[in-house]
Motif scaffolding. Structure first.
Motif, PDB file in Angstrom:
ATOM      1  N   ALA A 203       0.833  -1.205   0.000  1.00  0.00           N
ATOM      2  CA  ALA A 203       0.000   0.000   0.000  1.00  0.00           C
ATOM      3  C   ALA A 203       0.867   1.255   0.000  1.00  0.00           C
ATOM      4  CB  ALA A 203      -0.929  -0.011   1.213  1.00  0.00           C
ATOM      5  N   VAL A 204       1.899   1.268   0.833  1.00  0.00           N
ATOM      6  CA  VAL A 204       2.794   2.431   0.891  1.00  0.00           C
ATOM      7  C   VAL A 204       3.463   2.652  -0.460  1.00  0.00           C
ATOM      8  CG1 VAL A 204       4.933   3.317   1.896  1.00  0.00           C
ATOM      9  CG2 VAL A 204       3.190   2.270   3.376  1.00  0.00           C
ATOM     10  N   ALA A 205       3.938   1.573  -1.061  1.00  0.00           N
ATOM     11  CA  ALA A 205       4.581   1.700  -2.371  1.00  0.00           C
ATOM     12  C   ALA A 205       3.614   2.268  -3.398  1.00  0.00           C
ATOM     13  CB  ALA A 205       5.102   0.341  -2.824  1.00  0.00           C
ATOM     14  N   GLY A 206       2.352   1.850  -3.337  1.00  0.00           N
ATOM     15  CA  GLY A 206       1.362   2.367  -4.265  1.00  0.00           C
ATOM     16  C   GLY A 206       1.080   3.844  -4.060  1.00  0.00           C
ATOM     17  N   PHE A 207       0.992   4.280  -2.811  1.00  0.00           N
ATOM     18  CA  PHE A 207       0.758   5.693  -2.532  1.00  0.00           C
ATOM     19  C   PHE A 207       1.958   6.544  -2.948  1.00  0.00           C
ATOM     20  CE2 PHE A 207      -3.040   4.451  -0.505  1.00  0.00           C
ATOM     21  CZ  PHE A 207      -3.780   5.580  -0.212  1.00  0.00           C
ATOM     22  N   LEU A 208       3.164   6.032  -2.733  1.00  0.00           N
ATOM     23  CA  LEU A 208       4.341   6.781  -3.167  1.00  0.00           C
ATOM     24  C   LEU A 208       4.373   6.911  -4.686  1.00  0.00           C
ATOM     25  CD1 LEU A 208       7.117   5.434  -0.758  1.00  0.00           C
ATOM     26  CD2 LEU A 208       6.034   7.695  -0.723  1.00  0.00           C
ATOM     27  N   ARG A 209       3.987   5.852  -5.382  1.00  0.00           N
ATOM     28  CA  ARG A 209       3.919   5.950  -6.850  1.00  0.00           C
ATOM     29  C   ARG A 209       2.895   7.002  -7.263  1.00  0.00           C
ATOM     30  NH1 ARG A 209       4.270   0.284  -6.573  1.00  0.00           N
ATOM     31  NH2 ARG A 209       1.998   0.106  -6.803  1.00  0.00           N
ATOM     32  N   ALA A 210       1.773   7.035  -6.564  1.00  0.00           N
ATOM     33  CA  ALA A 210       0.759   8.037  -6.892  1.00  0.00           C
ATOM     34  C   ALA A 210       1.283   9.449  -6.667  1.00  0.00           C
ATOM     35  CB  ALA A 210      -0.497   7.795  -6.059  1.00  0.00           C
ATOM     36  N   HIS A 211       2.154   9.611  -5.663  1.00  0.00           N
ATOM     37  CA  HIS A 211       2.788  10.906  -5.402  1.00  0.00           C
ATOM     38  C   HIS A 211       3.948  11.183  -6.341  1.00  0.00           C
ATOM     39  CE1 HIS A 211       0.806  12.625  -1.935  1.00  0.00           C
ATOM     40  NE2 HIS A 211       0.895  11.509  -1.231  1.00  0.00           N
ATOM     41  N   ARG A 212       4.299  10.198  -7.171  1.00  0.00           N
ATOM     42  CA  ARG A 212       5.472  10.292  -8.045  1.00  0.00           C
ATOM     43  C   ARG A 212       6.751  10.446  -7.208  1.00  0.00           C
ATOM     44  NH1 ARG A 212       1.166   9.134 -10.144  1.00  0.00           N
ATOM     45  NH2 ARG A 212       0.406   9.999 -12.113  1.00  0.00           N
ATOM     46  N   LEU A 213       6.835   9.647  -6.156  1.00  0.00           N
ATOM     47  CA  LEU A 213       7.988   9.657  -5.273  1.00  0.00           C
ATOM     48  C   LEU A 213       8.625   8.275  -5.233  1.00  0.00           C
ATOM     49  CD1 LEU A 213       6.613  11.670  -2.202  1.00  0.00           C
ATOM     50  CD2 LEU A 213       8.223  12.491  -3.939  1.00  0.00           C
ATOM     51  N   ASP A 214       9.951   8.237  -5.160  1.00  0.00           N
ATOM     52  CA  ASP A 214      10.696   6.998  -5.001  1.00  0.00           C
ATOM     53  C   ASP A 214      11.247   6.926  -3.580  1.00  0.00           C
ATOM     54  OD1 ASP A 214      10.445   6.201  -7.732  1.00  0.00           O
ATOM     55  OD2 ASP A 214      12.015   7.657  -8.254  1.00  0.00           O
ATOM     56  N   PRO A 215      11.482   5.727  -3.072  1.00  0.00           N
ATOM     57  CA  PRO A 215      12.197   5.622  -1.795  1.00  0.00           C
ATOM     58  C   PRO A 215      13.587   6.230  -1.925  1.00  0.00           C
ATOM     59  CG  PRO A 215      11.182   3.529  -2.394  1.00  0.00           C
ATOM     60  CD  PRO A 215      11.080   4.416  -3.596  1.00  0.00           C
ATOM     61  N   VAL A 216      14.051   6.871  -0.855  1.00  0.00           N
ATOM     62  CA  VAL A 216      15.375   7.492  -0.863  1.00  0.00           C
ATOM     63  C   VAL A 216      16.111   7.077   0.404  1.00  0.00           C
ATOM     64  CG1 VAL A 216      14.623   9.478  -2.218  1.00  0.00           C
ATOM     65  CG2 VAL A 216      14.487   9.571   0.270  1.00  0.00           C
ATOM     66  N   PRO A 217      17.442   7.173   0.391  1.00  0.00           N
ATOM     67  CA  PRO A 217      18.188   6.871   1.624  1.00  0.00           C
ATOM     68  C   PRO A 217      17.698   7.745   2.766  1.00  0.00           C
ATOM     69  CG  PRO A 217      19.671   7.056  -0.245  1.00  0.00           C
ATOM     70  CD  PRO A 217      18.328   7.514  -0.729  1.00  0.00           C
ATOM     71  N   SER A 218      17.562   7.153   3.936  1.00  0.00           N
ATOM     72  CA  SER A 218      17.053   7.887   5.090  1.00  0.00           C
ATOM     73  C   SER A 218      17.983   9.020   5.457  1.00  0.00           C
ATOM     74  CB  SER A 218      16.892   6.943   6.283  1.00  0.00           C
ATOM     75  OG  SER A 218      16.372   7.635   7.385  1.00  0.00           O
TER      76      SER A 218
END
Length: 392
Positions: free
Chosen positions: A360-375
């Protein structure tokens, strides 16, 4: 956007005892943080506050209580909220309220901030619950949905069922299912001693776990129990939750074996009860996802759902859909009980495992056009405006 983003999320109709929306906001915030972003949640409350939690920063703005809502408060001071949003300087705006906060889409556009509205309810369904005639409620819902689509860069729905009303206005939306906490809610939570508190070895234990408000139709659970008892089924019912209809429900159930637990803040206690149940009832007709039903499945307990809601899409063959009458719900309970217990519990858990929060989190980030980044450590943004700062 390739770097860490500040995702400011604004929601109304959230309080300390609210259910699915509150749960979703917390899990999404935790997931955004784990992906290296900076989630900030702005919600109404009794008093101003500025706090930090594992799911991110939470800014609470004092707002009036909505009458007869059971404690919900609203962000009604637009100027103040606009000032807070400006000071927070979001890289993304995520709004979980498609009515009273629609103006924030225009604020985001004026400030060059990509915006997203998450549709957590069906306007057509809610208007129906308020007794608006069908042709009129469709016209009203279509007009408001067009305004929503014009206001935000993107609209996210959590089920295809919820997206259907946007299809009537030819609006493109993204469907991103929510998730369930598969660690907290699991079959191993079942406690024989807890079950014995509510039902003996010969009885069928039914559980209804939802807010006791009009749109949830909790009276159908009580009435379904009455139908089963008249048919000679030794069923008992536990009603978990609170809300404006509780007193009326207590009166309705006066001659029936119904236990009202009130609101249970301990999620493991809720999980233990769901896992101990034979069947969970989710009769709400306007649910656009139904986290409580999914939590029951995660505990290995099948669910009877309202066929008019999105829940048939969510529970699949791990539940039974019934139309909104006590007789229909009672018949669906008997259909589930007719399946071998091991099979129905195994199917329930397997279905829930298709809805983990990481997806779910991955899907919401895709909707935001955001990728995971180093903390990276993010410095707090001062909000001021009279807010008291505390840290948790």
């Amino acid at each position: 956007m390739s770097g860490p983003a500040r995702v400011v999320r604004v929601a109304n109709f959230v309080n300390g005892r609210s259910g699915g929306l509150r749960t979703a906001l917390r899990h999404l915030g935790t997931g955004y943080r784990a992906a290296g972003h900076d989630p900030v949640l702005v919600v109404p409350g009794r008093h101003d506050a500025d706090e930090r939690y594992p799911w991110g920063r939470v800014v609470t703005l004092a707002g009036p209580e909505l009458p007869r809502s059971g404690g919900y408060r609203l962000l009604t001071d637009r100027r103040r909220l606009a000032r807070v949003l400006t000071r927070l300087a979001p890289d993304r705006l995520e709004v979980s309220d498609r009515s009273t906060l629609r103006w924030t889409g225009a604020w985001a556009r004026a400030h060059g901030v990509p915006s997203m509205m998450v549709s957590h309810e069906s306007l057509t369904g809610l208007l129906g619950e308020w007794r608006v005639p069908d042709p009129l409620r469709r016209r009203i819902a279509d007009r408001l949905n067009r305004e929503t689509v014009r206001s935000y860069d993107r609209v996210v729905c959590t089920t295809g069922w919820a997206a259907e009303e946007f299809g009537r206005v030819d609006a493109a939306v993204e469907v991103v299912p929510l998730g369930v906490d598969l660690d907290t809610f699991r079959p191993e939570r079942a406690d024989p001693a807890l079950r014995e508190r509510y039902a003996d070895s010969t009885e069928v234990l039914l559980v209804h776990c939802a807010r006791m408000s009009v749109e949830k139709r909790p009276e159908l659970a009580v009435d379904a129990l009455a139908v089963l008892r008249r048919a000679g089924v030794p069923a008992v019912l536990v009603m978990v939750g609170d809300g404006p209809l509780r007193a009326a429900l207590v009166r309705r159930a006066a001659d029936l074996p119904v236990t009202f637990t009130g609101f249970l803040p301990d999620r493991t206690a809720v999980a233990a009860l769901l896992a101990a149940a034979d069947v969970v009832l989710a009769p709400g007709p306007v649910e656009t996802f139904g986290l409580a039903g999914l939590e029951a499945l995660a505990c290995g307990t099948p669910v009877v759902v309202n066929a008019a809601s999105a829940l048939p899409e969510v529970v699949g063959r791990a539940g039974v859909a019934a139309y909104g009458s006590a007789d229909s719900l009672a018949e669906a309970v008997l259909r589930l009980l007719g399946r071998p217990e091991a099979d129905r519990r195994r199917a329930a858990r397997a279905r829930a495992e298709e809805f983990g929060w990481p997806a779910a989190v991955a899907g919401f980030l895709r909707a935001h056009r955001l990728d995971p980044v180093p903390s990276t450590a993010t410095a707090p943004v001062p909000v001021a405006d009279g807010l008291a700062g505390t840290t948790r």
